[in-house]
Design a protein around this motif. Structure first.
Motif, short mmCIF file in Angstrom:
data_model
loop_
_atom_site.label_atom_id
_atom_site.label_comp_id
_atom_site.label_asym_id
_atom_site.label_seq_id
_atom_site.Cartn_x
_atom_site.Cartn_y
_atom_site.Cartn_z
N LYS A 1 0.87 -1.18 0.00
CA LYS A 1 0.00 0.00 0.00
C LYS A 1 0.91 1.23 0.00
O LYS A 1 2.01 1.19 0.56
N ALA A 2 0.46 2.28 -0.66
CA ALA A 2 1.28 3.49 -0.74
C ALA A 2 0.43 4.71 -0.43
O ALA A 2 -0.72 4.82 -0.86
N ILE A 3 1.01 5.64 0.34
CA ILE A 3 0.38 6.91 0.67
C ILE A 3 1.28 8.02 0.12
O ILE A 3 2.49 8.02 0.38
N VAL A 4 0.70 8.95 -0.63
CA VAL A 4 1.45 10.09 -1.14
C VAL A 4 0.85 11.35 -0.52
O VAL A 4 -0.33 11.62 -0.70
N ASP A 5 1.67 12.09 0.20
CA ASP A 5 1.19 13.28 0.91
C ASP A 5 1.90 14.53 0.39
O ASP A 5 3.03 14.46 -0.06
N GLU A 6 1.22 15.67 0.51
CA GLU A 6 1.73 16.93 -0.05
C GLU A 6 2.10 16.72 -1.51
O GLU A 6 3.17 17.12 -1.99
N ALA A 7 1.16 16.11 -2.24
CA ALA A 7 1.41 15.71 -3.63
C ALA A 7 1.72 16.90 -4.52
O ALA A 7 2.46 16.77 -5.51
N GLN A 8 1.19 18.08 -4.18
CA GLN A 8 1.41 19.26 -5.02
C GLN A 8 2.87 19.65 -5.10
O GLN A 8 3.28 20.36 -6.03
#
Length: 353
Positions: free
Chosen positions: A144-151
């Motif tokens: 599973k992968a979480i991407v944060d502050e993608a901008q």
């Protein structure tokens, strides 16, 4: 049409009770328990995103082993400091509920592993990564992968990170505010695919005023001190361009009022074909100002009707040059439009561009 979330297991709900987690409506409906592989959320500030991401980490860590082995969750953020926000919140939950002995942390390697004290074994693993280290994001097989502050994550970093969840067909949860740079395309691209209801893609937006964490007076005060476009991005979670808006309603043109055709101006047309359930998209732009003045978006039409509709738009705006996808099924579609007299500039999409 909004897709229906998968049912959450009783074990997950009991774990939420232990953590004291009560999801916001947007998190419950659009994030936690969604069945799609790629779920993208644009958020205003202070919407509960950090807690939601921490819960998504926990849901990944509690998944059963697969053909590779125990769960391995990856968190990618713009910096290690940003990654620490959701990872730190997750550790706070574990500590408060199960105690510090329930996990081990290696801060130097940015790793956490769950400890099964009764069995004396190590279980699910967590790894957090920074976009500042491009090649440090490769080589993993996350469940599973979480991407944060993608901008704030450049295209090249996401491109390198993208294969890491593929071996295990892992779910990817992506969070960020829609204030990207002009050079960044992947975040908005995934959000648009979710809006198109593509298989395995879902997207949502939540504004700061739709959650209970920020007072209305504070939001109104911020509005008086910020440019309108920036306010709508950071508080409204909207994709707003300086010259236009990507509307939530696809039936609305990019500009509120479509200007009349002016034969003295040069126009350009772009076409994105649909093959099955995807959407055909046609955009007309003024070349001098780089402003999109007209947009049509539709699906589920007979191919002949589709070609006629595109040709009609082309005629309406003075027969401009047309840029069209000439990859895969786009090749015969381009040929069909050329047979109708349309001047086509073919674009072949590859993994590089």
């Amino acid at each position: 049409m909004t897709k229906t979330p998968s049912n959450l297991t009783q074990g997950t709900l009991r774990r939420w009770q232990l953590f004291g987690y009560v999801p916001n409506a947007w998190a419950k409906d659009h994030i936690n328990g969604r069945p799609e592989r790629f779920v993208t959320a644009t958020t205003g500030r202070q919407t509960g995103k950090t807690v939601t991401a921490a819960i998504e980490i926990d849901m990944g860590m509690c998944a059963p082993p697969d053909f590779v082995g125990a769960p391995w969750v990856g968190v990618l953020a713009s910096t290690y400091e940003k990654a620490d926000l959701s990872v730190g919140r997750y550790m706070e939950m574990l500590t408060a509920t199960f105690g510090k002995n329930s996990y081990r942390v290696n801060q130097n390697k940015h790793e956490l592993v769950i400890v099964d004290a009764a069995a004396g074994t190590l279980g699910a693993r967590l790894k957090w990564l920074s976009a500042e280290d491009v090649y440090g994001t490769v080589g993993y097989s996350f469940s599973k992968a979480i991407v944060d502050e993608a901008q704030a994550i450049p295209d090249i970093v996401y491109t390198k990170f993208r294969p890491t969840p593929d071996v295990r067909e892992a779910q990817v949860r992506i969070f960020g505010t829609p204030d990207t740079t002009l050079a960044q395309t992947w975040f908005e691209g995934l959000w648009l695919r979710g809006q198109d209801n593509e298989n395995n893609y879902h997207s949502t937006s939540v504004a700061s005023w739709d959650t209970p964490w920020m007072k209305e007076d504070t939001i109104r005060d911020a509005k008086t001190q910020m440019p309108n476009a920036e306010y709508r991005r950071l508080y409204g979670g909207e994709w707003v361009k300086e010259v236009g808006l990507v509307f939530m309603d696809p039936k609305v043109a990019v500009l509120g009022n479509v200007p009349k055709f002016d034969p003295k101006k040069r126009y350009i047309m772009s076409v994105d074909f649909a093959v099955y359930e995807d959407f055909n998209v046609v955009l007309i732009g003024e070349l001098a100002t780089r402003v999109v003045i007209y947009k049509e978006r539709w699906n589920n039409t007979d191919p002949i009707v589709t070609y006629d509709r595109m040709a009609g738009i082309w005629e309406r705006f003075g027969r401009p040059w047309v840029y069209a996808d000439a990859s895969g099924m786009g090749i015969p579609m381009v040929a069909e439009l050329r047979d109708r007299g349309m001047r086509i500039v073919p674009i072949t999409f590859t993994a590089t561009n």
